[in-house]
Write an enzyme that holds these catalytic residues in place. Structure first.
Site, PDB file in Angstrom:
ATOM      1  N   TYR A 243     -99.082 -51.538  99.920  1.00  0.00           N
ATOM      2  CA  TYR A 243    -100.362 -51.461  99.216  1.00  0.00           C
ATOM      3  C   TYR A 243    -100.965 -52.848  99.013  1.00  0.00           C
ATOM      4  CZ  TYR A 243    -103.671 -49.725  95.649  1.00  0.00           C
ATOM      5  OH  TYR A 243    -104.784 -49.389  94.933  1.00  0.00           O
ATOM      6  N   SER A 244    -100.111 -53.822  98.726  1.00  0.00           N
ATOM      7  CA  SER A 244    -100.599 -55.189  98.511  1.00  0.00           C
ATOM      8  C   SER A 244    -101.337 -55.723  99.728  1.00  0.00           C
ATOM      9  CB  SER A 244     -99.428 -56.115  98.163  1.00  0.00           C
ATOM     10  OG  SER A 244     -99.844 -57.452  98.076  1.00  0.00           O
TER      11      SER A 244
ATOM     12  N   ALA B  91    -109.048 -54.671  93.921  1.00  0.00           N
ATOM     13  CA  ALA B  91    -110.507 -54.758  93.752  1.00  0.00           C
ATOM     14  C   ALA B  91    -110.861 -55.478  92.456  1.00  0.00           C
ATOM     15  CB  ALA B  91    -111.129 -53.351  93.772  1.00  0.00           C
TER      16      ALA B  91
ATOM     17  N   THR C 174     -96.018 -55.682 102.792  1.00  0.00           N
ATOM     18  CA  THR C 174     -96.685 -55.021 103.915  1.00  0.00           C
ATOM     19  C   THR C 174     -97.168 -53.619 103.541  1.00  0.00           C
ATOM     20  OG1 THR C 174     -94.520 -54.295 104.731  1.00  0.00           O
ATOM     21  CG2 THR C 174     -95.438 -56.306 105.688  1.00  0.00           C
TER      22      THR C 174
ATOM     23  N   ASN D 126     -90.571 -51.383  96.898  1.00  0.00           N
ATOM     24  CA  ASN D 126     -91.867 -51.905  97.339  1.00  0.00           C
ATOM     25  C   ASN D 126     -92.636 -52.579  96.213  1.00  0.00           C
ATOM     26  OD1 ASN D 126     -91.944 -51.486 100.071  1.00  0.00           O
ATOM     27  ND2 ASN D 126     -93.475 -49.863 100.023  1.00  0.00           N
ATOM     28  N   ASP D 127     -93.020 -51.777  95.202  1.00  0.00           N
ATOM     29  CA  ASP D 127     -93.928 -52.338  94.207  1.00  0.00           C
ATOM     30  C   ASP D 127     -94.044 -51.483  92.961  1.00  0.00           C
ATOM     31  OD1 ASP D 127     -95.746 -50.210  94.987  1.00  0.00           O
ATOM     32  OD2 ASP D 127     -96.338 -51.445  96.679  1.00  0.00           O
TER      33      ASP D 127
ATOM     34  N   ASP E 230     -91.750 -44.436 106.012  1.00  0.00           N
ATOM     35  CA  ASP E 230     -91.314 -45.371 104.987  1.00  0.00           C
ATOM     36  C   ASP E 230     -91.205 -44.701 103.623  1.00  0.00           C
ATOM     37  OD1 ASP E 230     -91.210 -47.312 106.886  1.00  0.00           O
ATOM     38  OD2 ASP E 230     -92.986 -48.420 106.209  1.00  0.00           O
ATOM     39  N   GLY E 231     -92.070 -43.726 103.354  1.00  0.00           N
ATOM     40  CA  GLY E 231     -91.992 -43.005 102.083  1.00  0.00           C
ATOM     41  C   GLY E 231     -90.667 -42.285 101.918  1.00  0.00           C
TER      42      GLY E 231
ATOM     43  N   SER F 141    -103.031 -54.061 101.864  1.00  0.00           N
ATOM     44  CA  SER F 141    -104.345 -53.412 101.916  1.00  0.00           C
ATOM     45  C   SER F 141    -105.329 -54.055 100.947  1.00  0.00           C
ATOM     46  CB  SER F 141    -104.207 -51.922 101.590  1.00  0.00           C
ATOM     47  OG  SER F 141    -103.355 -51.274 102.502  1.00  0.00           O
TER      48      SER F 141
END
Length: 302
Positions: free
Chosen positions: A194-195, A216, A192, A151-152, A76-77, A197
């Site tokens: 980093y979010s 966190a 699907t 993605n983000d 995906d990267g 996770s």
């Protein structure tokens, strides 16, 4: 006759069979093949010659909308880097997964001949995915475009182990101050990534939403929130250090703490080629093992 570009970031010896299969299949169909120059050079350095007679490209100026597809080899990267390369060009991407999970690169190694055959016969659909546009006013100047992301956007601390504070505004209305290790502004495609996770929900790609997910969070009542993708998001990082990190699809930039970021929907979309049985729902079941339960033999319905 199809015209395709082939893009990869890192060539490994284990890729030889799969790249050879891809090129041979395209050659048999008399496709016009162009390959990313750095990737071709890596192949040639190993002594392989099956890329010698292919056309090369190394910048977006050598790509145009006459290409039927850009085929990526990696994970995906690699697809995210490819979208950064083609940017606003109206070229759909077909991802061959030589990596691990593969939510975007859904064609597996063993599927290359069949997948390319389907592509050559135009037996596919094109999914349009919303992209983020991020602007900044670094040095207190007027807002300019920092970049785009499929993605983000992730805001993170730079030189401290302390938490970071981020004021968030939606359409100029104050939402909250996030005290956390970071903050993610995600598209449905990035839900699907980093979010996910960080306990964010999975969002279907064709929904018109953005997702704000704290990393966190130090205030326990801070939870991910889904908003309309027509929302203009403004972010201000509270001064605890001189700089913070802004990551657009893993492209990281250090930014002065006085800088404000404006996040909105880009005026163009990313286009992903989807083959039969490679839909998002199928991918969820395959990659996240949804419904897999060894206690129930009826849990794996087809």
């Amino acid at each position: 006759m199809k015209k395709v570009a082939i893009f990869g970031q890192v060539y490994k010896d284990s890729h030889e069979k799969h790249l050879s299969t891809l090129i041979n299949t395209l050659n048999k169909a008399k496709a016009s093949i162009h390959i990313f120059k750095d990737y071709a050079n890596s192949v040639q350095q190993t002594g392989l010659t099956f890329v010698d007679n292919l056309e090369l490209f190394d910048t977006t100026t050598q790509l145009d909308e006459s290409f039927d597809a850009l085929i990526t080899l990696g994970g995906d990267g690699t697809i995210l880097r490819a979208f950064n390369l083609i940017n606003k060009l109206n070229i759909p991407i077909l991802g061959i997964n030589l990596g691990r999970l593969g939510f975007l690169a859904t064609v597996q190694k063993s599927e290359i001949p069949d997948a390319i055959a389907s592509f050559l016969k135009s037996e596919y659909t094109i999914d349009e995915r919303v992209m983020l546009k991020v602007k900044s006013n670094e040095n207190q100047k007027e807002f300019t475009t920092l970049g785009f992301a499929l993605n983000d956007l992730t805001i993170a601390k730079k030189d401290t182990t302390s938490m970071i504070g981020v004021d968030a505004y939606l359409n100029d209305e104050y939402l909250t101050t996030y005290w956390a290790d970071g903050l993610i502004i995600s598209t449905p495609t990035g839900s699907t990534g980093y979010s996910l996770s960080c306990q964010g929900p999975v969002i279907m790609p064709n929904t018109n939403n953005f997702l704000i997910t704290p990393v966190a969070p130090h205030n326990l009542n801070a939870r991910p929130i889904v908003i309309s993708d027509n929302t203009i998001i403004k972010l201000k990082v509270l001064r605890r250090e001189d700089q913070f990190l802004a990551s657009l699809d893993s492209r990281v930039t250090a930014i002065d703490v006085e800088t404000e970021l404006i996040v909105s929907k880009a005026d163009f979309s990313a286009k992903i080629i989807t083959l039969k049985d490679h839909t998002f729902i199928n991918t969820l079941r395959d990659k996240l093992l949804w419904g897999q339960d060894t206690r129930n033999k009826f849990s794996n319905k087809q």
